[in-house]
Design a protein around this motif. Sequence first.
Motif, PDB file in Angstrom:
ATOM      1  N   ARG A  45      -1.696  -1.081  -2.330  1.00 53.36           N
ATOM      2  CA  ARG A  45      -0.297  -0.930  -1.899  1.00 53.36           C
ATOM      3  C   ARG A  45      -0.042   0.442  -1.278  1.00 53.36           C
ATOM      4  O   ARG A  45       0.684   0.552  -0.295  1.00 53.36           O
ATOM      5  CB  ARG A  45       0.641  -1.194  -3.066  1.00 53.36           C
ATOM      6  CG  ARG A  45       0.664  -2.658  -3.457  1.00 53.36           C
ATOM      7  CD  ARG A  45       1.580  -2.922  -4.648  1.00 53.36           C
ATOM      8  NE  ARG A  45       1.600  -4.319  -4.956  1.00 53.36           N
ATOM      9  CZ  ARG A  45       2.315  -5.229  -4.301  1.00 53.36           C
ATOM     10  NH1 ARG A  45       3.077  -4.858  -3.310  1.00 53.36           N
ATOM     11  NH2 ARG A  45       2.263  -6.499  -4.645  1.00 53.36           N
ATOM     12  N   LYS A  49       1.195   1.020   2.492  1.00 55.46           N
ATOM     13  CA  LYS A  49       2.417   1.803   2.724  1.00 55.46           C
ATOM     14  C   LYS A  49       2.141   2.899   3.752  1.00 55.46           C
ATOM     15  O   LYS A  49       2.914   3.078   4.701  1.00 55.46           O
ATOM     16  CB  LYS A  49       2.915   2.418   1.424  1.00 55.46           C
ATOM     17  CG  LYS A  49       4.120   3.307   1.599  1.00 55.46           C
ATOM     18  CD  LYS A  49       4.506   3.979   0.296  1.00 55.46           C
ATOM     19  CE  LYS A  49       5.640   4.953   0.519  1.00 55.46           C
ATOM     20  NZ  LYS A  49       5.955   5.719  -0.684  1.00 55.46           N
ATOM     21  N   ASP A  50       1.059   3.624   3.586  1.00 60.41           N
ATOM     22  CA  ASP A  50       0.700   4.695   4.517  1.00 60.41           C
ATOM     23  C   ASP A  50       0.474   4.156   5.927  1.00 60.41           C
ATOM     24  O   ASP A  50       0.947   4.733   6.915  1.00 60.41           O
ATOM     25  CB  ASP A  50      -0.561   5.430   4.042  1.00 60.41           C
ATOM     26  CG  ASP A  50      -0.338   6.228   2.770  1.00 60.41           C
ATOM     27  OD1 ASP A  50       0.832   6.445   2.373  1.00 60.41           O
ATOM     28  OD2 ASP A  50      -1.353   6.623   2.148  1.00 60.41           O
ATOM     29  N   LEU A  52       1.553   1.233   7.256  1.00 53.62           N
ATOM     30  CA  LEU A  52       2.796   0.704   7.819  1.00 53.62           C
ATOM     31  C   LEU A  52       3.684   1.844   8.314  1.00 53.62           C
ATOM     32  O   LEU A  52       4.193   1.806   9.443  1.00 53.62           O
ATOM     33  CB  LEU A  52       3.547  -0.135   6.779  1.00 53.62           C
ATOM     34  CG  LEU A  52       2.897  -1.458   6.377  1.00 53.62           C
ATOM     35  CD1 LEU A  52       3.621  -2.054   5.180  1.00 53.62           C
ATOM     36  CD2 LEU A  52       2.886  -2.441   7.528  1.00 53.62           C
ATOM     37  N   THR A  53       3.867   2.840   7.491  1.00 51.65           N
ATOM     38  CA  THR A  53       4.720   3.977   7.841  1.00 51.65           C
ATOM     39  C   THR A  53       4.194   4.694   9.082  1.00 51.65           C
ATOM     40  O   THR A  53       4.962   5.027   9.991  1.00 51.65           O
ATOM     41  CB  THR A  53       4.829   4.958   6.653  1.00 51.65           C
ATOM     42  OG1 THR A  53       5.341   4.235   5.523  1.00 51.65           O
ATOM     43  CG2 THR A  53       5.752   6.110   6.964  1.00 51.65           C
ATOM     44  N   TRP A  57       6.655   1.108  10.862  1.00 51.75           N
ATOM     45  CA  TRP A  57       7.285   0.069  10.057  1.00 51.75           C
ATOM     46  C   TRP A  57       8.179   0.706   8.997  1.00 51.75           C
ATOM     47  O   TRP A  57       7.904   1.796   8.513  1.00 51.75           O
ATOM     48  CB  TRP A  57       6.224  -0.768   9.347  1.00 51.75           C
ATOM     49  CG  TRP A  57       5.490  -1.722  10.247  1.00 51.75           C
ATOM     50  CD1 TRP A  57       4.670  -1.403  11.284  1.00 51.75           C
ATOM     51  CD2 TRP A  57       5.507  -3.133  10.163  1.00 51.75           C
ATOM     52  NE1 TRP A  57       4.174  -2.538  11.851  1.00 51.75           N
ATOM     53  CE2 TRP A  57       4.671  -3.620  11.186  1.00 51.75           C
ATOM     54  CE3 TRP A  57       6.137  -4.037   9.321  1.00 51.75           C
ATOM     55  CZ2 TRP A  57       4.459  -4.976  11.391  1.00 51.75           C
ATOM     56  CZ3 TRP A  57       5.915  -5.395   9.527  1.00 51.75           C
ATOM     57  CH2 TRP A  57       5.093  -5.844  10.556  1.00 51.75           C
ATOM     58  N   THR A  58       9.220  -0.004   8.619  1.00 49.68           N
ATOM     59  CA  THR A  58      10.048   0.397   7.499  1.00 49.68           C
ATOM     60  C   THR A  58       9.443  -0.232   6.259  1.00 49.68           C
ATOM     61  O   THR A  58       9.088  -1.406   6.264  1.00 49.68           O
ATOM     62  CB  THR A  58      11.502  -0.074   7.698  1.00 49.68           C
ATOM     63  OG1 THR A  58      11.956   0.397   8.965  1.00 49.68           O
ATOM     64  CG2 THR A  58      12.409   0.458   6.629  1.00 49.68           C
ATOM     65  N   HIS A  59       9.317   0.542   5.188  1.00 51.26           N
ATOM     66  CA  HIS A  59       8.650   0.089   3.971  1.00 51.26           C
ATOM     67  C   HIS A  59       9.674  -0.293   2.907  1.00 51.26           C
ATOM     68  O   HIS A  59      10.735   0.321   2.806  1.00 51.26           O
ATOM     69  CB  HIS A  59       7.729   1.202   3.451  1.00 51.26           C
ATOM     70  CG  HIS A  59       6.904   0.799   2.289  1.00 51.26           C
ATOM     71  ND1 HIS A  59       7.213   1.156   1.009  1.00 51.26           N
ATOM     72  CD2 HIS A  59       5.782   0.045   2.206  1.00 51.26           C
ATOM     73  CE1 HIS A  59       6.319   0.653   0.188  1.00 51.26           C
ATOM     74  NE2 HIS A  59       5.432  -0.024   0.891  1.00 51.26           N
ATOM     75  N   ASN A  60       9.358  -1.320   2.097  1.00 48.58           N
ATOM     76  CA  ASN A  60      10.232  -1.822   1.024  1.00 48.58           C
ATOM     77  C   ASN A  60      11.662  -2.032   1.503  1.00 48.58           C
ATOM     78  O   ASN A  60      12.597  -1.377   1.059  1.00 48.58           O
ATOM     79  CB  ASN A  60      10.212  -0.893  -0.196  1.00 48.58           C
ATOM     80  CG  ASN A  60       9.031  -1.175  -1.080  1.00 48.58           C
ATOM     81  OD1 ASN A  60       8.360  -2.204  -0.953  1.00 48.58           O
ATOM     82  ND2 ASN A  60       8.756  -0.266  -1.984  1.00 48.58           N
ATOM     83  N   THR A  72       7.692  -6.043   1.824  1.00 43.99           N
ATOM     84  CA  THR A  72       6.853  -4.852   1.915  1.00 43.99           C
ATOM     85  C   THR A  72       7.144  -4.042   3.166  1.00 43.99           C
ATOM     86  O   THR A  72       7.212  -2.817   3.118  1.00 43.99           O
ATOM     87  CB  THR A  72       5.365  -5.239   1.867  1.00 43.99           C
ATOM     88  OG1 THR A  72       5.119  -5.993   0.681  1.00 43.99           O
ATOM     89  CG2 THR A  72       4.472  -4.017   1.877  1.00 43.99           C
ATOM     90  N   GLY A  73       7.322  -4.720   4.305  1.00 41.68           N
ATOM     91  CA  GLY A  73       7.596  -4.001   5.538  1.00 41.68           C
ATOM     92  C   GLY A  73       8.296  -4.851   6.577  1.00 41.68           C
ATOM     93  O   GLY A  73       8.183  -6.077   6.567  1.00 41.68           O
ATOM     94  N   TYR A  75       9.247  -4.576  10.950  1.00 46.46           N
ATOM     95  CA  TYR A  75       9.089  -3.890  12.227  1.00 46.46           C
ATOM     96  C   TYR A  75       9.657  -4.809  13.294  1.00 46.46           C
ATOM     97  O   TYR A  75       9.161  -5.932  13.472  1.00 46.46           O
ATOM     98  CB  TYR A  75       7.608  -3.609  12.488  1.00 46.46           C
ATOM     99  CG  TYR A  75       7.319  -2.900  13.779  1.00 46.46           C
ATOM    100  CD1 TYR A  75       7.573  -1.540  13.919  1.00 46.46           C
ATOM    101  CD2 TYR A  75       6.786  -3.589  14.858  1.00 46.46           C
ATOM    102  CE1 TYR A  75       7.304  -0.878  15.100  1.00 46.46           C
ATOM    103  CE2 TYR A  75       6.497  -2.932  16.041  1.00 46.46           C
ATOM    104  CZ  TYR A  75       6.758  -1.585  16.161  1.00 46.46           C
ATOM    105  OH  TYR A  75       6.486  -0.933  17.343  1.00 46.46           O
TER     106      TYR A  75
END
Length: 153
Positions: A45, A49-50, A52-53, A57-60, A72-73, A75
Amino acid sequence: MNFAGAYSLHNGQAEWEKRELSDWLTDLFEAPGIAIGSRCTSRIREHLKDELTASGWTHNVRIEQNCDLTVTGRYRDLAFQIQTGNVSRAFYDLMKMQYLYLEHKIQAAALAVPTKAAAARINSNIASAERVWSEVQMFDRIITFPLLVVAFE
């Protein structure tokens, strides 16, 4: 951790390809430094997260402002969900993405789950790509959004 394959429902693969994000999505799971086994989920996870960011992407992301349910993301018009827990959670995740689709917040989504063999190494009764794919096909008139089920091991 490695990408193991993908299953496409309602042209899910085509939607990710149209946005030129299909290879990016599968490359997320090419992380040889992450071993699949007991207590690996937080590392998976954190890696996602790393990634996606770093890709914008926006996370959570909450599916509704006044609600605590998240994916989770997100975009643009896509949603991404990772599920490394109980198999029942994977179908709950599909409901959240179906809601986003019906609310015109997304046009396609991906659900990432371990293969059956990888799920067995993580814990018992963990969602697996094979089981999710088998059951998703049965509910293809209920799950109506373009979906890509991504399998990793």
